[in-house]
Design an enzyme around this catalytic site. Sequence first.
Site, PDB file in Angstrom:
ATOM      1  CB  VAL A  49      -0.853  -0.265   0.993  1.00  0.00           C
ATOM      2  CG1 VAL A  49      -1.413   1.861   1.559  1.00  0.00           C
ATOM      3  CG2 VAL A  49      -1.954  -1.046   1.190  1.00  0.00           C
ATOM      4  CG  ASP A  67       9.136  -0.239   5.623  1.00  0.00           C
ATOM      5  OD1 ASP A  67       8.295  -0.752   4.935  1.00  0.00           O
ATOM      6  OD2 ASP A  67       9.894  -1.404   6.782  1.00  0.00           O
ATOM      7  NE  ARG A  72       9.303  -2.626   0.913  1.00  0.00           N
ATOM      8  CZ  ARG A  72       8.792  -2.743  -0.502  1.00  0.00           C
ATOM      9  NH1 ARG A  72       9.325  -3.773  -1.114  1.00  0.00           N
ATOM     10  NH2 ARG A  72       7.743  -2.226  -0.885  1.00  0.00           N
ATOM     11  CB  THR A 117      -3.845  -3.480  10.038  1.00  0.00           C
ATOM     12  OG1 THR A 117      -4.352  -3.769   9.429  1.00  0.00           O
ATOM     13  CG2 THR A 117      -3.562  -2.135  10.980  1.00  0.00           C
ATOM     14  CB  THR A 152      -8.031  -2.719   7.030  1.00  0.00           C
ATOM     15  OG1 THR A 152      -7.369  -1.957   5.229  1.00  0.00           O
ATOM     16  CG2 THR A 152      -9.051  -2.822   6.793  1.00  0.00           C
ATOM     17  CB  CYS A 292      -7.514  -7.492   2.573  1.00  0.00           C
ATOM     18  SG  CYS A 292      -5.339  -6.498   2.179  1.00  0.00           S
ATOM     19  NE  ARG A 357       1.694  -9.978   3.468  1.00  0.00           N
ATOM     20  CZ  ARG A 357       1.380  -8.928   3.536  1.00  0.00           C
ATOM     21  NH1 ARG A 357       1.336  -7.965   4.961  1.00  0.00           N
ATOM     22  NH2 ARG A 357       1.181  -7.510   2.186  1.00  0.00           N
TER      23      ARG A 357
HETATM   24  N1  LIG Z   1      -1.772  -5.461   0.373  1.00  0.00           N
HETATM   25  C1  LIG Z   1      -3.111  -4.778  -0.039  1.00  0.00           C
HETATM   26  O1  LIG Z   1      -3.358  -5.362  -0.898  1.00  0.00           O
HETATM   27  C2  LIG Z   1      -3.590  -3.549   0.760  1.00  0.00           C
HETATM   28  C3  LIG Z   1      -5.148  -3.029   0.767  1.00  0.00           C
HETATM   29  C4  LIG Z   1      -5.948  -2.415   1.216  1.00  0.00           C
HETATM   30  C5  LIG Z   1      -5.460  -2.432   2.197  1.00  0.00           C
HETATM   31  N2  LIG Z   1      -4.293  -3.196   2.892  1.00  0.00           N
HETATM   32  C6  LIG Z   1      -3.963  -2.538   4.168  1.00  0.00           C
HETATM   33  O2  LIG Z   1      -3.144  -1.794   4.140  1.00  0.00           O
HETATM   34  C7  LIG Z   1      -2.215  -1.734   5.094  1.00  0.00           C
HETATM   35  C8  LIG Z   1      -1.182  -2.337   4.584  1.00  0.00           C
HETATM   36  O3  LIG Z   1      -0.641  -3.509   4.010  1.00  0.00           O
HETATM   37  P1  LIG Z   1       0.736  -3.856   3.236  1.00  0.00           P
HETATM   38  O4  LIG Z   1      -0.175  -5.446   2.602  1.00  0.00           O
HETATM   39  O5  LIG Z   1       0.670  -2.983   2.764  1.00  0.00           O
HETATM   40  O6  LIG Z   1       1.579  -4.437   4.032  1.00  0.00           O
HETATM   41  P2  LIG Z   1       2.835  -5.006   4.041  1.00  0.00           P
HETATM   42  O7  LIG Z   1       3.336  -6.009   4.940  1.00  0.00           O
HETATM   43  O8  LIG Z   1       3.208  -5.151   2.900  1.00  0.00           O
HETATM   44  O9  LIG Z   1       3.779  -3.215   4.465  1.00  0.00           O
HETATM   45  C9  LIG Z   1       3.348  -2.860   5.462  1.00  0.00           C
HETATM   46  C10 LIG Z   1       5.219  -2.431   5.247  1.00  0.00           C
HETATM   47  O10 LIG Z   1       5.189  -1.668   6.900  1.00  0.00           O
HETATM   48  C11 LIG Z   1       6.119  -1.841   7.442  1.00  0.00           C
HETATM   49  N3  LIG Z   1       6.010  -1.965   8.944  1.00  0.00           N
HETATM   50  C12 LIG Z   1       5.327  -2.536   9.568  1.00  0.00           C
HETATM   51  N4  LIG Z   1       5.740  -1.749  10.763  1.00  0.00           N
HETATM   52  C13 LIG Z   1       6.337  -0.215  10.591  1.00  0.00           C
HETATM   53  C14 LIG Z   1       6.366   0.510  11.874  1.00  0.00           C
HETATM   54  N5  LIG Z   1       5.916   0.471  12.816  1.00  0.00           N
HETATM   55  N6  LIG Z   1       6.841   1.744  10.569  1.00  0.00           N
HETATM   56  C15 LIG Z   1       7.120   1.904   9.865  1.00  0.00           C
HETATM   57  N7  LIG Z   1       7.354   1.081   8.763  1.00  0.00           N
HETATM   58  C16 LIG Z   1       6.287  -0.165   9.753  1.00  0.00           C
HETATM   59  C17 LIG Z   1       7.068  -3.058   6.909  1.00  0.00           C
HETATM   60  O11 LIG Z   1       8.382  -3.343   7.115  1.00  0.00           O
HETATM   61  C18 LIG Z   1       6.663  -3.501   5.553  1.00  0.00           C
HETATM   62  O12 LIG Z   1       7.684  -2.953   4.576  1.00  0.00           O
HETATM   63  C19 LIG Z   1      -2.664  -3.460   6.341  1.00  0.00           C
HETATM   64  O13 LIG Z   1      -3.683  -2.593   7.549  1.00  0.00           O
HETATM   65  C20 LIG Z   1      -3.324  -4.104   5.468  1.00  0.00           C
HETATM   66  O14 LIG Z   1      -4.572  -3.887   5.419  1.00  0.00           O
HETATM   67  C21 LIG Z   1      -4.006  -3.587   2.301  1.00  0.00           C
END
Ligand SMILES: NC(=O)c1ccc[n+]([C@@H]2O[C@H](COP(=O)([O-])OP(=O)(O)OC[C@H]3O[C@@H](n4cnc5c(N)ncnc54)[C@H](O)[C@@H]3O)[C@@H](O)[C@H]2O)c1
Length: 456
Positions: A49, A67, A72, A117, A152, A292, A357
């Site tokens: 995201v 990040d 990363r 989340t 989310t 999700c 995941r």
């Molecule tokens: N991937 C999807 O399709 C999607 C779609 C809609 C919503 N979401 C929501 O968006 C959010 C992020 O999802 P994602 O798929 O991008 O996750 P992801 O795991 O791909 O990326 C999250 C990033 O956050 C970093 N991170 C973790 N803790 C951190 C912190 N305290 N400070 C800074 N960086 C930190 C991680 O190292 C990772 O690179 C989640 O809540 C998810 O439910 C995801």
Amino acid sequence: MCTGTVSSQSTILLGLGHGKFTLVSDKNQKMNINEQNELKITVVGLGYVGLPLALALARKFSVIGYDADPMRISELMANKDRTGEVSAAKLLDTPIKFVSELSKTPSCDLFIVAVPTPIDDKNKPNLHALEKASREVGGCLSLGSVVVYESTVFPGATEDICGPILEEASGLNCGEDFYLGYSPERINPGDKDHAIDSVTKVVAGQTQEVTKLLASVYGTVIPAGIYVAPNIRTAEAAKVIENAQRDINIAFINEVTMIFHHLGLNTEDVLAAARTKWNFLDFRPGLVGGHCIGVDPYYLAYAAEKEEFKPEIILAGRRINDGMARYLAEEIDRLVVDRSRLLVMGLTFKENVSDLRNSQVIEVVRILMKKNHYVHVFDPVASSDDVKAICGLSLLPKLDSEERFDAVIGAVAHQEICDIPLESIKNLIKPRGVLVDVKQVWPSIKATETLRVWRL
Ligand SMILES: NC(=O)c1ccc[n+]([C@@H]2O[C@H](COP(=O)([O-])OP(=O)(O)OC[C@H]3O[C@@H](n4cnc5c(N)ncnc54)[C@H](O)[C@@H]3O)[C@@H](O)[C@H]2O)c1
């Protein structure tokens, strides 16, 4: 609904009342933000995201990408996105400053948090990353900052959980000294038609001014347009029900699919007939994994249970979908003899993404291995290192035309798997072996005297 810019005639002060920015007039607001390029944004969490969002924002604003995973950050600085969402050329081109320590970044006006989340082993929200990110952001807030969450969450999390953490870490008052916003992310990784540019963005702010600011900022970089939700809780709720609704619809189709197997009916034939009605919803059976659809309904259920309301259908949908890996593994086990050689094609949680995941295919493989079958896995999209780290399996580097299996299981319809000639797929199967097509990967392959075919 407003698209691109804010329609209101009022004025808005970027920095929200503490004189950080010049007053920007209503009708030229969008232009002024672009021209002055004054707004400094930090995106926290650069995953599926956060990274595409940071890139989009960096086309118009000054953006820092933070990040917590230093690996990363090194990869991004070397123009490598392991999620496969952003090309090396785009990373090379972007002016984003990537950092692995938030405290060392210059002050900024808008923080956007997109950290994971997930759920814990009791299917309850695990807010660890969200809380940690909020503490870190709190340490960097200044008067007039705005913190927007894209992760989310359940309705109330931004204001009741994140807000107090930000207050504590910053020593500032939420809603007076700094402000909250929420904008759910709806991208669909691996799907170029539903990327950040092409999906309407829902925004909500703690005050009207914040909402307008967010509508303007996001509207500047998202051509699909902005939908302004009346408040943060509504925007949070909208996101979780989108995914809970999808989960329930798939669960219904999974349940009827299991019924059709008992009745000796072909699911696809039944669905094709039903789909001819104008209001029949077009869902397909399958494994529901990822972070999700299989997770967000639990966030909604948690919010309901906190208010002592027991959700029925949401959790029933989860139970059915969570049970599909076992159902599938047991059906496969019934089709083959003891200690069979099985080839599973596709391991990620969905087609054309490398994300493993919560992949339910991994669960299918585990159950089949426990049943003493020899399971081989081929996935041209997953990273073999990630597969090894997450589930201890070694991916086949390529398909060997000399190898024969008792069953070939089409688990994920990656384009690269669909592109393999059908004859090559059939040649992988021993005589009287079985082709298990979970995702309609090979709809045209029919059973013959020497080939059995089983479809979900
Ligand atoms: N991937 C999807 O399709 C999607 C779609 C809609 C919503 N979401 C929501 O968006 C959010 C992020 O999802 P994602 O798929 O991008 O996750 P992801 O795991 O791909 O990326 C999250 C990033 O956050 C970093 N991170 C973790 N803790 C951190 C912190 N305290 N400070 C800074 N960086 C930190 C991680 O190292 C990772 O690179 C989640 O809540 C998810 O439910 C995801």
